[in-house]
Scaffold this motif. Structure first.
Motif, PDB file in Angstrom:
ATOM      1  N   GLY A  50      42.967  38.963  39.661  1.00  0.00           N
ATOM      2  CA  GLY A  50      42.188  38.990  40.900  1.00  0.00           C
ATOM      3  C   GLY A  50      43.148  39.027  42.083  1.00  0.00           C
ATOM      4  O   GLY A  50      44.284  39.479  41.966  1.00  0.00           O
ATOM      5  N   SER A  52      45.119  39.576  45.758  1.00  0.00           N
ATOM      6  CA  SER A  52      45.582  40.675  46.613  1.00  0.00           C
ATOM      7  C   SER A  52      45.944  41.934  45.822  1.00  0.00           C
ATOM      8  O   SER A  52      45.943  43.038  46.373  1.00  0.00           O
ATOM      9  N   ASP A  80      42.596  36.763  33.904  1.00  0.00           N
ATOM     10  CA  ASP A  80      41.937  35.495  34.209  1.00  0.00           C
ATOM     11  C   ASP A  80      40.658  35.763  34.974  1.00  0.00           C
ATOM     12  O   ASP A  80      40.487  36.820  35.578  1.00  0.00           O
ATOM     13  N   ARG A  82      37.418  33.532  37.180  1.00  0.00           N
ATOM     14  CA  ARG A  82      36.822  32.292  37.658  1.00  0.00           C
ATOM     15  C   ARG A  82      35.420  32.213  37.044  1.00  0.00           C
ATOM     16  O   ARG A  82      34.708  33.226  37.001  1.00  0.00           O
ATOM     17  N   LYS A 189      43.864  25.525  42.293  1.00  0.00           N
ATOM     18  CA  LYS A 189      43.336  26.430  43.323  1.00  0.00           C
ATOM     19  C   LYS A 189      41.856  26.634  43.030  1.00  0.00           C
ATOM     20  O   LYS A 189      41.500  26.927  41.881  1.00  0.00           O
ATOM     21  N   LYS A 217      55.443  34.007  49.351  1.00  0.00           N
ATOM     22  CA  LYS A 217      55.774  34.103  47.921  1.00  0.00           C
ATOM     23  C   LYS A 217      57.279  34.216  47.669  1.00  0.00           C
ATOM     24  O   LYS A 217      57.708  34.270  46.515  1.00  0.00           O
TER      25      LYS A 217
HETATM   26  O1  LIG Z   1      43.528  32.680  41.805  1.00  0.00           O
HETATM   27  C1  LIG Z   1      44.147  33.690  41.565  1.00  0.00           C
HETATM   28  O2  LIG Z   1      45.322  33.940  42.239  1.00  0.00           O
HETATM   29  C2  LIG Z   1      46.286  34.880  41.769  1.00  0.00           C
HETATM   30  C3  LIG Z   1      47.152  35.288  42.963  1.00  0.00           C
HETATM   31  O3  LIG Z   1      46.324  35.770  44.019  1.00  0.00           O
HETATM   32  P1  LIG Z   1      46.922  36.380  45.375  1.00  0.00           P
HETATM   33  O4  LIG Z   1      45.711  36.658  46.236  1.00  0.00           O
HETATM   34  O5  LIG Z   1      47.839  35.362  45.957  1.00  0.00           O
HETATM   35  O6  LIG Z   1      47.616  37.651  45.012  1.00  0.00           O
HETATM   36  C4  LIG Z   1      45.606  36.042  41.074  1.00  0.00           C
HETATM   37  O7  LIG Z   1      46.553  36.907  40.505  1.00  0.00           O
HETATM   38  C5  LIG Z   1      44.668  35.490  39.995  1.00  0.00           C
HETATM   39  O8  LIG Z   1      44.100  36.527  39.230  1.00  0.00           O
HETATM   40  C6  LIG Z   1      43.576  34.748  40.699  1.00  0.00           C
HETATM   41  O9  LIG Z   1      42.562  34.262  39.850  1.00  0.00           O
END
Ligand SMILES: O=C1O[C@H](COP(=O)(O)O)[C@@H](O)[C@H](O)[C@H]1O
Length: 268
Positions: A50, A52, A80, A82, A189, A217
């Motif tokens: 999920g 970005s 993954d 939610r 999270k 990051k």
């Molecule tokens: O909660 C999650 O976060 C990761 C990273 O998300 P980002 O928005 O910081 O790129 C995501 O890869 C994961 O699939 C998602 O469930």
């Protein structure tokens, strides 16, 4: 122009000037692996995450990619998810559907999403069972080196804490070795209930891509890739544990995310 190099054991690193350049390189790579997989074994089994990452894949639904990709041969999975309804704004399925899948001709029966009407534990069990059936029927290839599926491409985002999929630092889910899919009810999270591929599945893929953008990051990128000093050693940083046993690992990032890497030397 991108700065690219190969780390002796952390794979290929591509640091892009900007998000536009990154997203073109990323979709070029996806289209290339899609074509190669279809040529080799008739289908392309792609695993999404999920966050970005999904917007960075947006160019796939535009020319030329929307016309050259053989969408009918795609099977789509999630690394993954939610455990929320499929119409919920937190759903990784909804994000991919709204941004990508509703705009191309992937067969709905090839979109392998979780059951959103049961508990996280049951959703994980059912998702693993569904993948095991697809390995049995050889839609998904079995790994020759582990008791795991060998997905053609697993796309991972990375959080600023170094999490990938829903594998978070110091979480017991990182230790799961015998299951392909596990569950959490205490994700650091939100939302708290999630399912996630385990590390053995991620590390059995033919290709794994990790995408990280933005300055928040940069530290996690450094800890995930660079050779660390004894003070920095962080054995349970999930992104550092991504290490395909017989597949490719490629890191796509922008300059702010790559700015703390040892090899970061852009000329201004
Ligand atoms: O909660 C999650 O976060 C990761 C990273 O998300 P980002 O928005 O910081 O790129 C995501 O890869 C994961 O699939 C998602 O469930």
């Amino acid at each position: 122009m991108a700065l690219t190099w190969t780390h002796k054991d952390r794979g290929e690193i591509r640091v892009h000037e900007n998000l536009e350049e990154l997203s073109i390189d990323l979709v070029d790579y996806i289209a290339e692996i899609s074509e190669a997989s279809i040529k080799e074994h008739g289908v392309f089994c792609i695993v999404l995450s999920g966050g970005s990452l999904i917007n960075l894949m947006g160019k796939l639904v535009e020319p030329p990619y929307n016309k050259i990709v053989d969408w009918a041969k795609w099977y789509v999975f999630w690394a993954d998810e939610r455990v929320v309804g499929k119409n919920h704004d937190d759903s990784n399925y909804k994000l991919a559907k709204d941004t990508l899948l509703s705009k191309v001709n992937v067969f709905p029966r090839h979109i392998c999403s979780i059951n959103d009407t049961v508990s996280a534990e049951d959703a994980a069990t059912e998702y693993e069972f569904a993948i095991r059936q697809m390995v049995k029927t050889r839609t998904v290839i079995a790994s020759e080196n582990s008791d795991c599926p060998r997905f053609d491409l697993i796309l991972l985002g990375m959080g600023s804490d170094g999490h990938v999929a829903s594998l978070f630092p110091n979480h017991p889910a990182l230790e799961v070795k015998d299951d392909w899919v596990t569950f959490l009810t205490d994700s650091p999270k939100p939302p708290p209930e999630r399912i996630t591929f385990t590390l053995p599945v991620i590390n059995s893929a033919a290709s794994v891509v990790v995408v990280a953008t933005g300055e928040s990051k940069a530290n996690a990128v450094h800890l995930a890739i660079d050779d660390l000093t004894s003070l920095e050693t962080s054995p349970s940083l999930p992104a550092r544990l991504v290490q395909p046993s017989s597949g490719n690992l490629i890191w796509f990032m922008d300059k702010p995310a790559g700015s703390k890497l040892d090899g970061f030397k852009f000329s201004e």
